[in-house]
Design a protein around this motif. Structure first.
Motif, PDB file in Angstrom:
ATOM      1  N   LEU A 234       0.836  -1.214   0.000  1.00 33.29           N
ATOM      2  CA  LEU A 234       0.000   0.000   0.000  1.00 33.29           C
ATOM      3  C   LEU A 234       0.864   1.253   0.000  1.00 33.29           C
ATOM      4  CD1 LEU A 234      -2.739  -1.159   2.525  1.00 33.29           C
ATOM      5  CD2 LEU A 234      -2.974  -0.912   0.051  1.00 33.29           C
ATOM      6  N   GLU A 235       1.938   1.248   0.780  1.00 34.34           N
ATOM      7  CA  GLU A 235       2.825   2.414   0.790  1.00 34.34           C
ATOM      8  C   GLU A 235       3.482   2.624  -0.576  1.00 34.34           C
ATOM      9  OE1 GLU A 235       5.409   1.469   4.010  1.00 34.34           O
ATOM     10  OE2 GLU A 235       4.141   2.458   5.531  1.00 34.34           O
ATOM     11  N   GLY A 236       3.792   1.525  -1.260  1.00 33.84           N
ATOM     12  CA  GLY A 236       4.368   1.642  -2.599  1.00 33.84           C
ATOM     13  C   GLY A 236       3.395   2.280  -3.575  1.00 33.84           C
ATOM     14  N   ILE A 237       2.115   1.924  -3.473  1.00 36.13           N
ATOM     15  CA  ILE A 237       1.100   2.526  -4.359  1.00 36.13           C
ATOM     16  C   ILE A 237       0.958   4.015  -4.052  1.00 36.13           C
ATOM     17  CG2 ILE A 237      -1.327   2.485  -5.024  1.00 36.13           C
ATOM     18  CD1 ILE A 237      -1.347  -0.493  -4.270  1.00 36.13           C
ATOM     19  N   ILE A 238       0.964   4.356  -2.761  1.00 34.77           N
ATOM     20  CA  ILE A 238       0.830   5.757  -2.380  1.00 34.77           C
ATOM     21  C   ILE A 238       2.024   6.561  -2.880  1.00 34.77           C
ATOM     22  CG2 ILE A 238       0.755   7.344  -0.419  1.00 34.77           C
ATOM     23  CD1 ILE A 238      -0.695   5.057   1.129  1.00 34.77           C
ATOM     24  N   ASP A 239       3.212   6.025  -2.722  1.00 33.32           N
ATOM     25  CA  ASP A 239       4.424   6.724  -3.152  1.00 33.32           C
ATOM     26  C   ASP A 239       4.491   6.885  -4.669  1.00 33.32           C
ATOM     27  OD1 ASP A 239       5.187   6.885  -0.525  1.00 33.32           O
ATOM     28  OD2 ASP A 239       6.542   5.156  -0.605  1.00 33.32           O
ATOM     29  N   SER A 240       3.792   5.989  -5.395  1.00 29.43           N
ATOM     30  CA  SER A 240       3.810   6.077  -6.858  1.00 29.43           C
ATOM     31  C   SER A 240       3.053   7.298  -7.357  1.00 29.43           C
ATOM     32  CB  SER A 240       3.199   4.815  -7.467  1.00 29.43           C
ATOM     33  OG  SER A 240       1.788   4.794  -7.287  1.00 29.43           O
ATOM     34  N   GLY A 241       2.168   7.825  -6.524  1.00 32.24           N
ATOM     35  CA  GLY A 241       1.389   8.990  -6.931  1.00 32.24           C
ATOM     36  C   GLY A 241       0.329   8.680  -7.959  1.00 32.24           C
ATOM     37  N   ASN A 242      -0.036   7.424  -8.086  1.00 31.72           N
ATOM     38  CA  ASN A 242      -1.075   7.045  -9.044  1.00 31.72           C
ATOM     39  C   ASN A 242      -2.353   7.815  -8.744  1.00 31.72           C
ATOM     40  OD1 ASN A 242      -3.420   5.489 -10.106  1.00 31.72           O
ATOM     41  ND2 ASN A 242      -1.846   4.084 -10.821  1.00 31.72           N
ATOM     42  N   PRO A 243      -2.855   8.594  -9.714  1.00 28.32           N
ATOM     43  CA  PRO A 243      -4.009   9.458  -9.433  1.00 28.32           C
ATOM     44  C   PRO A 243      -5.293   8.689  -9.156  1.00 28.32           C
ATOM     45  CG  PRO A 243      -3.493   9.467 -11.775  1.00 28.32           C
ATOM     46  CD  PRO A 243      -2.377   8.735 -11.099  1.00 28.32           C
ATOM     47  N   VAL A 244      -5.365   7.454  -9.592  1.00 28.53           N
ATOM     48  CA  VAL A 244      -6.583   6.668  -9.405  1.00 28.53           C
ATOM     49  C   VAL A 244      -6.520   5.853  -8.125  1.00 28.53           C
ATOM     50  CG1 VAL A 244      -8.050   4.858 -10.400  1.00 28.53           C
ATOM     51  CG2 VAL A 244      -6.946   6.544 -11.902  1.00 28.53           C
ATOM     52  N   TYR A 245      -5.379   5.202  -7.872  1.00 28.33           N
ATOM     53  CA  TYR A 245      -5.321   4.208  -6.802  1.00 28.33           C
ATOM     54  C   TYR A 245      -4.605   4.673  -5.540  1.00 28.33           C
ATOM     55  CZ  TYR A 245      -6.958   1.145 -10.460  1.00 28.33           C
ATOM     56  OH  TYR A 245      -7.704   0.573 -11.461  1.00 28.33           O
ATOM     57  N   ALA A 246      -3.881   5.778  -5.583  1.00 29.44           N
ATOM     58  CA  ALA A 246      -3.176   6.245  -4.384  1.00 29.44           C
ATOM     59  C   ALA A 246      -4.155   6.563  -3.262  1.00 29.44           C
ATOM     60  CB  ALA A 246      -2.327   7.468  -4.720  1.00 29.44           C
ATOM     61  N   GLU A 247      -5.272   7.189  -3.593  1.00 32.90           N
ATOM     62  CA  GLU A 247      -6.265   7.538  -2.575  1.00 32.90           C
ATOM     63  C   GLU A 247      -6.896   6.284  -1.971  1.00 32.90           C
ATOM     64  OE1 GLU A 247     -10.389  10.185  -2.135  1.00 32.90           O
ATOM     65  OE2 GLU A 247      -9.139  10.332  -3.933  1.00 32.90           O
ATOM     66  N   GLN A 248      -7.194   5.294  -2.831  1.00 35.62           N
ATOM     67  CA  GLN A 248      -7.757   4.042  -2.320  1.00 35.62           C
ATOM     68  C   GLN A 248      -6.747   3.325  -1.424  1.00 35.62           C
ATOM     69  OE1 GLN A 248      -9.445   1.527  -5.392  1.00 35.62           O
ATOM     70  NE2 GLN A 248     -10.118   3.278  -6.590  1.00 35.62           N
ATOM     71  N   ALA A 249      -5.491   3.346  -1.834  1.00 38.22           N
ATOM     72  CA  ALA A 249      -4.458   2.703  -1.033  1.00 38.22           C
ATOM     73  C   ALA A 249      -4.322   3.387   0.322  1.00 38.22           C
ATOM     74  CB  ALA A 249      -3.130   2.727  -1.782  1.00 38.22           C
ATOM     75  N   ARG A 250      -4.442   4.715   0.347  1.00 34.18           N
ATOM     76  CA  ARG A 250      -4.363   5.456   1.611  1.00 34.18           C
ATOM     77  C   ARG A 250      -5.498   5.043   2.546  1.00 34.18           C
ATOM     78  NH1 ARG A 250      -1.279   7.217   5.098  1.00 34.18           N
ATOM     79  NH2 ARG A 250      -0.026   8.254   3.468  1.00 34.18           N
ATOM     80  N   ALA A 251      -6.706   4.879   2.007  1.00 33.73           N
ATOM     81  CA  ALA A 251      -7.843   4.471   2.829  1.00 33.73           C
ATOM     82  C   ALA A 251      -7.617   3.068   3.404  1.00 33.73           C
ATOM     83  CB  ALA A 251      -9.121   4.505   2.007  1.00 33.73           C
ATOM     84  N   GLU A 252      -7.091   2.165   2.591  1.00 34.72           N
ATOM     85  CA  GLU A 252      -6.830   0.816   3.081  1.00 34.72           C
ATOM     86  C   GLU A 252      -5.707   0.817   4.121  1.00 34.72           C
ATOM     87  OE1 GLU A 252      -8.576  -1.757   2.575  1.00 34.72           O
ATOM     88  OE2 GLU A 252      -9.843  -1.034   0.931  1.00 34.72           O
TER      89      GLU A 252
END
Length: 279
Positions: A234-252
């Motif tokens: 999840l931290e890797g997705i957040i760090d990627s800055g993906n505009p679609v999935y970073a927010e979802q990863a932060r919630a998880e």
């Protein structure tokens, strides 16, 4: 005449019948000529009677060779579909034969003939066709994965998904790799399952990789009790800055951190979230 009712309507000729008759007339005219493409019919007419008839069978009974898929409703309505597909299989044509084998497998599976469908899927897989074989393997895995009462069905499903995952097909390989992970996890092979899930993520297109990565993180925490591994993903997705999935990863990740390392607490948080969304 007076006193008589209206005349009975004459026989009707359906558009399908007219299409079939017209196509067959064209077939007779073209069978001895060079390869020709007939616009709108999605079929290449090739030299040689067997290959030509195989193409006719696939066209007339609903196989769109351009999209490589069966039109199930049309096939089910035809009593001759099975014979037509078998004719195309027997032609040995490098494209039409594997397409027909896959189409026959779908038809048989739809009718509940699992053994017949398995055999037809294996024919399509054995062809090694770059598009048909991976799809047939994926479909076979899905079919066998649901046959809990059949001997060796689970093992054969794993093999089918493995074949499709190894094909490197841009659509079916990641899809099959994900299903392979589910099958391996159900068998208790957590190491193999995680490798298959990661392979599915690595080979997925960008618009799907993020979602699958989040799904894997939730699975690691909820099913494998690997909260640290889930947090890393999840931290890797957040760090990627993906505009679609970073927010979802932060919630998880927030749910994960709220559990404070307790897998059971995390599962309760997930359940509460699910019920809240359902309401």
């Amino acid at each position: 005449e007076p006193g008589r009712g209206p005349a009975a309507p004459g026989p009707k000729i359906s558009r399908t019948s007219i299409f079939t008759l017209t196509y067959l007339l064209l077939a007779c005219a073209l069978v001895a000529h060079r390869a020709t493409f007939i616009p709108g019919l999605h079929i290449a007419v090739v030299i040689g009677g067997a290959s030509f008839l195989a193409g006719c069978a696939l066209t007339l009974y609903g196989w769109n060779s351009t999209a490589l898929r069966l039109r199930p409703r049309r096939a089910r309505r035809s009593r001759s579909a099975r014979a037509a597909y078998q004719q195309a299989i027997d032609s040995g044509h490098p494209d039409y034969a594997p397409q027909a084998a896959a189409a026959l497998a779908e038809l048989l599976a739809d009718r509940g003939d699992i053994d017949g469908a398995r055999s037809a899927y294996q024919q399509a897989i054995s062809s090694g066709h770059p598009d048909v074989a991976p799809k047939a393997a994926d479909d076979l895995g899905l079919m066998l994965g649901a046959q809990h009462d059949q001997p060796d069905a689970e093992e054969d499903a794993v093999k089918a998904f493995q074949y499709a995952a190894d094909s490197d097909h841009p659509f079916y390989a990641p899809k099959a790799a994900w299903m392979l992970g589910i099958m391996l996890a159900a068998r208790g092979d957590l190491t193999g399952a995680r490798a298959a899930f990661q392979r599915a993520i690595d080979t997925s297109p960008p618009d799907q990789a993020g979602k699958r990565a989040i799904d894997l993180a939730v699975m690691l925490a909820g099913d494998f009790a690997d909260l640290a591994g889930a947090q890393s993903i999840l931290e890797g997705i957040i760090d990627s800055g993906n505009p679609v999935y970073a927010e979802q990863a932060r919630a998880e990740l927030d749910l994960l951190l709220a559990a404070d390392g307790d897998a059971d607490a995390y599962r309760r948080h997930i359940d509460d979230k699910w019920w809240a969304e359902a309401d």
